[in-house]
Scaffold this motif. Structure first.
Motif, PDB file in Angstrom:
ATOM      1  N   PRO A  69      45.205  42.894  39.405  1.00 44.27           N
ATOM      2  CA  PRO A  69      46.304  41.954  39.677  1.00 44.27           C
ATOM      3  C   PRO A  69      45.849  40.712  40.440  1.00 44.27           C
ATOM      4  CG  PRO A  69      46.934  44.191  40.271  1.00 44.27           C
ATOM      5  CD  PRO A  69      45.487  44.213  39.930  1.00 44.27           C
ATOM      6  N   PHE A  70      44.937  40.884  41.374  1.00 47.20           N
ATOM      7  CA  PHE A  70      44.429  39.743  42.144  1.00 47.20           C
ATOM      8  C   PHE A  70      43.613  38.815  41.255  1.00 47.20           C
ATOM      9  CE2 PHE A  70      44.912  43.217  45.216  1.00 47.20           C
ATOM     10  CZ  PHE A  70      45.857  42.639  46.049  1.00 47.20           C
ATOM     11  N   VAL A  73      46.077  36.810  39.138  1.00 50.95           N
ATOM     12  CA  VAL A  73      46.707  35.750  39.936  1.00 50.95           C
ATOM     13  C   VAL A  73      45.736  34.594  40.126  1.00 50.95           C
ATOM     14  CG1 VAL A  73      47.571  35.184  42.243  1.00 50.95           C
ATOM     15  CG2 VAL A  73      48.396  37.210  41.073  1.00 50.95           C
ATOM     16  N   THR A  74      44.476  34.914  40.339  1.00 52.26           N
ATOM     17  CA  THR A  74      43.462  33.874  40.493  1.00 52.26           C
ATOM     18  C   THR A  74      43.323  33.059  39.209  1.00 52.26           C
ATOM     19  OG1 THR A  74      42.271  35.237  42.074  1.00 52.26           O
ATOM     20  CG2 THR A  74      41.050  33.445  41.075  1.00 52.26           C
ATOM     21  N   ALA A  76      45.659  32.675  36.956  1.00 53.60           N
ATOM     22  CA  ALA A  76      46.888  31.895  36.823  1.00 53.60           C
ATOM     23  C   ALA A  76      46.838  30.645  37.704  1.00 53.60           C
ATOM     24  CB  ALA A  76      48.097  32.757  37.167  1.00 53.60           C
ATOM     25  N   LEU A  77      46.389  30.797  38.942  1.00 57.33           N
ATOM     26  CA  LEU A  77      46.260  29.636  39.830  1.00 57.33           C
ATOM     27  C   LEU A  77      45.248  28.626  39.269  1.00 57.33           C
ATOM     28  CD1 LEU A  77      46.258  31.287  43.365  1.00 57.33           C
ATOM     29  CD2 LEU A  77      48.031  29.860  42.361  1.00 57.33           C
ATOM     30  N   SER A 124      42.124  26.238  42.755  1.00 57.05           N
ATOM     31  CA  SER A 124      42.336  27.656  43.052  1.00 57.05           C
ATOM     32  C   SER A 124      41.587  28.067  44.319  1.00 57.05           C
ATOM     33  CB  SER A 124      41.939  28.528  41.870  1.00 57.05           C
ATOM     34  OG  SER A 124      40.585  28.350  41.536  1.00 57.05           O
TER      35      SER A 124
END
Length: 143
Positions: A69-70, A73-74, A76-77, A124
């Motif tokens: 998940p992390f 998210v990275t 996505a950023l 990011s």
């Protein structure tokens, strides 16, 4: 005949010499300034623990799913920062795709390539650093 320094020149030289002589710092003052406080030491230990934990989890098969998940998210950023830089340089964003295999793609037309390409990594990294530092401030962590 050598040129004589002007009154202003002598004034500047005298004050510079005075500033240099009065700013002498002792070894103890330097050590005190460079020694981390208890809170700073705690922060450094937490950062080292995070880095060590990520390195361990990243390289162990089947356990590295904890970080998925992390990682997403990275990604996505990263793609969001490409899109934001594209919008700032006049691009039209067509789509943003995030793959479950930790990849991403931002499709756009127009914009300045030299600004859009590095924006993913720089943006990011900057946002991640803000999140880390916000974790140490109660008010900032609630925003």
């Amino acid at each position: 005949m050598s040129p004589t320094p002007s009154l202003v020149g002598r004034f500047v030289v005298e004050h510079a010499a005075l500033a240099l002589t009065t700013r002498q710092v002792s070894r103890e003052q330097v050590e005190h300034a460079l020694t981390p406080t208890k809170q700073q030491r705690t922060i450094l230990i937490v950062i080292c623990a995070y880095v060590l934990g990520i390195l361990v989890l990243w390289n162990i098969p089947y356990v590295n799913i904890v970080l998925l998940p992390f990682k997403l998210v990275t990604v996505a950023l990263h793609e969001f920062c490409h899109a934001a830089a594209g919008l700032c340089t006049g691009a039209k964003i067509k789509s943003i795709t995030i793959d479950p295999d930790e990849g991403g793609l931002t499709r756009m037309s127009g914009g300045k390539w030299c600004c859009v390409m590095p924006a993913g990594y720089l943006g990011s990294s900057f946002l991640g650093a803000l999140m880390v530092f916000a974790g140490f401030d109660v008010l900032a962590s609630k925003i």
